[in-house]
Scaffold this motif. Structure first.
Motif, PDB file in Angstrom:
ATOM      1  N   ILE A 192     -43.920  -2.676   6.164  1.00  0.00           N
ATOM      2  CA  ILE A 192     -42.896  -2.698   7.199  1.00  0.00           C
ATOM      3  C   ILE A 192     -42.384  -4.111   7.471  1.00  0.00           C
ATOM      4  O   ILE A 192     -41.226  -4.280   7.855  1.00  0.00           O
ATOM      5  CB  ILE A 192     -43.382  -2.043   8.509  1.00  0.00           C
ATOM      6  N   VAL A 193     -43.217  -5.141   7.271  1.00  0.00           N
ATOM      7  CA  VAL A 193     -42.732  -6.503   7.499  1.00  0.00           C
ATOM      8  C   VAL A 193     -41.785  -6.939   6.389  1.00  0.00           C
ATOM      9  O   VAL A 193     -41.068  -7.938   6.526  1.00  0.00           O
ATOM     10  CB  VAL A 193     -43.895  -7.513   7.613  1.00  0.00           C
ATOM     11  N   ALA A 194     -41.773  -6.199   5.269  1.00  0.00           N
ATOM     12  CA  ALA A 194     -40.862  -6.509   4.175  1.00  0.00           C
ATOM     13  C   ALA A 194     -39.566  -5.731   4.291  1.00  0.00           C
ATOM     14  O   ALA A 194     -38.621  -5.992   3.544  1.00  0.00           O
ATOM     15  CB  ALA A 194     -41.520  -6.202   2.830  1.00  0.00           C
ATOM     16  N   PHE A 195     -39.510  -4.793   5.229  1.00  0.00           N
ATOM     17  CA  PHE A 195     -38.320  -3.948   5.319  1.00  0.00           C
ATOM     18  C   PHE A 195     -37.692  -3.914   6.709  1.00  0.00           C
ATOM     19  O   PHE A 195     -36.481  -3.834   6.842  1.00  0.00           O
ATOM     20  CB  PHE A 195     -38.686  -2.522   4.892  1.00  0.00           C
ATOM     21  N   PHE A 196     -38.516  -3.967   7.767  1.00  0.00           N
ATOM     22  CA  PHE A 196     -38.008  -3.840   9.125  1.00  0.00           C
ATOM     23  C   PHE A 196     -38.030  -5.175   9.855  1.00  0.00           C
ATOM     24  O   PHE A 196     -38.845  -6.047   9.546  1.00  0.00           O
ATOM     25  CB  PHE A 196     -38.850  -2.834   9.919  1.00  0.00           C
TER      26      PHE A 196
END
Length: 375
Positions: free
Chosen positions: A162-166
């Motif tokens: 999620i830290v790579a997308f959001f």
């Protein structure tokens, strides 16, 4: 204990009907519905066999084996919720062990001329029982523990993705699911200890052991139902085509070597991205994600991910929130925004909550927003 079990059945049934009539249900909602049904079946089995009457034969086997459906359904729910494609083959592969278990127990009891009778939450053992009857519950315990470990591994991978997308954590970090899985793990562990202690050492009456298991399931059902009903689809704004980009992003290290981007091209794209960030300020959108920023900056999602990671040495979450903090610092010191509270400025800058704003602001500046404004 009987009252608590009945209350759990009532609340669980209410949650089932509320979710059943929920509009725009996703795949994960159907897995959630099935999990609720199976858990209600388990609780009803304990309540009936402890306080009402016995189950015999195929009904006893089918009811006792329900945990072989509960643990896989929780796994499929997490799988769908975190954006994985769950096909019918996957569903059948995970749920198929339940009918196999029922069939095997049924055939074995027929072979040995035994009628399995469920009372007080488990099968009544005859005098001089066959060896298999001493281990019939082992598959249930192993299945539960195995799926709990798998669930935690899946959630851990999701937290990294999620830290790579959001650009936000709210409603996508699934911490509450972690707590449910840990509870499930403890349930299977404690259940195994209680049953073993009740049978072999008479630590407590066996009916009380299974009543406690049923009560724990009731509490889990209430907690899971409350948070699960509120949980929105994490990837609801991504169509089928964008999911391919997401999968590429999730395995970015493997794809970077094949991306074809030279260091010169990466620098050009980085400058292009910087200009877009400073001019258009897309970070003010609280729902900004990698795919959306890629469309706006006219950079493909895999290339955008590579530029952020390799050139800026950050993940997507940190990259976006650094811009948000810089914008918040300007507005906290500007007379044009004195009519807004600190929280109002935080929301205007793209943060979704006060806690995330304070946490990231202090991480980046070393001071709290209120202290920064005073200084």
């Amino acid at each position: 204990m009987e009252v608590i079990l009945n209350a759990g059945l009532g609340i669980g049934t209410l949650m089932f009907w509320l979710l059943l009539f929920k509009r725009s249900k996703k795949q994960e909602d159907y897995f959630f519905l099935c999990w609720i049904m199976v858990t209600l079946g388990q609780i009803a089995f304990y309540e009936i066999t402890i306080y009402r009457f016995e189950f015999r034969g195929i009904w006893a086997i089918a009811s006792f084996g329900l945990p072989l459906l509960g643990a896989p359904l929780l796994f499929l729910y997490i799988l769908a919720l975190t954006g994985r494609s769950v096909t019918w083959k996957i569903v059948l592969a995970h749920l198929g062990i339940y009918p196999i278990y029922i069939l095997l127990l049924f055939l074995v009891q027929e072979r040995d001329g035994i009628v399995l009778i469920a009372t007080n939450g488990l099968f009544r053992l005859p005098k001089s029982p066959p060896i298999w009857m001493q281990y019939y519950a082992v598959p249930l315990a192993l299945s539960g523990l195995f799926y709990c470990v798998w669930d935690l591994a899946l959630l851990r991978k999701h937290s990294k993705n999620i830290v790579a997308f959001f650009s936000f954590y709210e409603k996508v970090n699934l911490k509450w699911v972690n707590y449910i899985v840990y509870s499930y793990f403890l349930l299977f562990l404690v259940t195994s200890i209680l049953i073993f202690g009740a049978i072999h050492f008479q630590l407590l009456p066996i009916e009380n052991a299974f009543a406690l298991v049923g009560i724990t399931l009731c509490l889990m059902l209430i907690a899971f139902g409350f948070y699960g009903f509120r949980q929105t689809a994490i990837f609801s704004n991504i169509d089928a085509g964008r999911m391919t980009d997401l999968k590429i992003t999730m395995s970015e290290k493997a794809s970077y070597s094949k991306s074809g981007l030279t260091s010169e091209k990466i620098e050009i794209l980085a400058n292009q991205l910087n200009k877009h960030m400073e001019k258009e300020k897309p970070f003010l959108n609280e729902d900004l994600n990698l795919t959306l920023l890629a469309e706006q900056s006219q950079i493909s999602p895999p290339h955008l991910s590579q530029v952020i990671n390799q050139y800026f040495q950050k993940n997507f979450y940190d990259f976006i929130n650094q811009y948000r903090v810089e914008e918040a610092k300007k507005r906290l010191l500007s007379a044009d925004y004195r009519h807004l509270s600190i929280l109002g400025i935080a929301f205007d800058c793209g943060f979704k909550s006060k806690s995330s704003f304070n946490r990231y602001f202090k991480k980046y500046t070393g001071t709290a927003p209120s202290e920064f404004k005073k200084k």
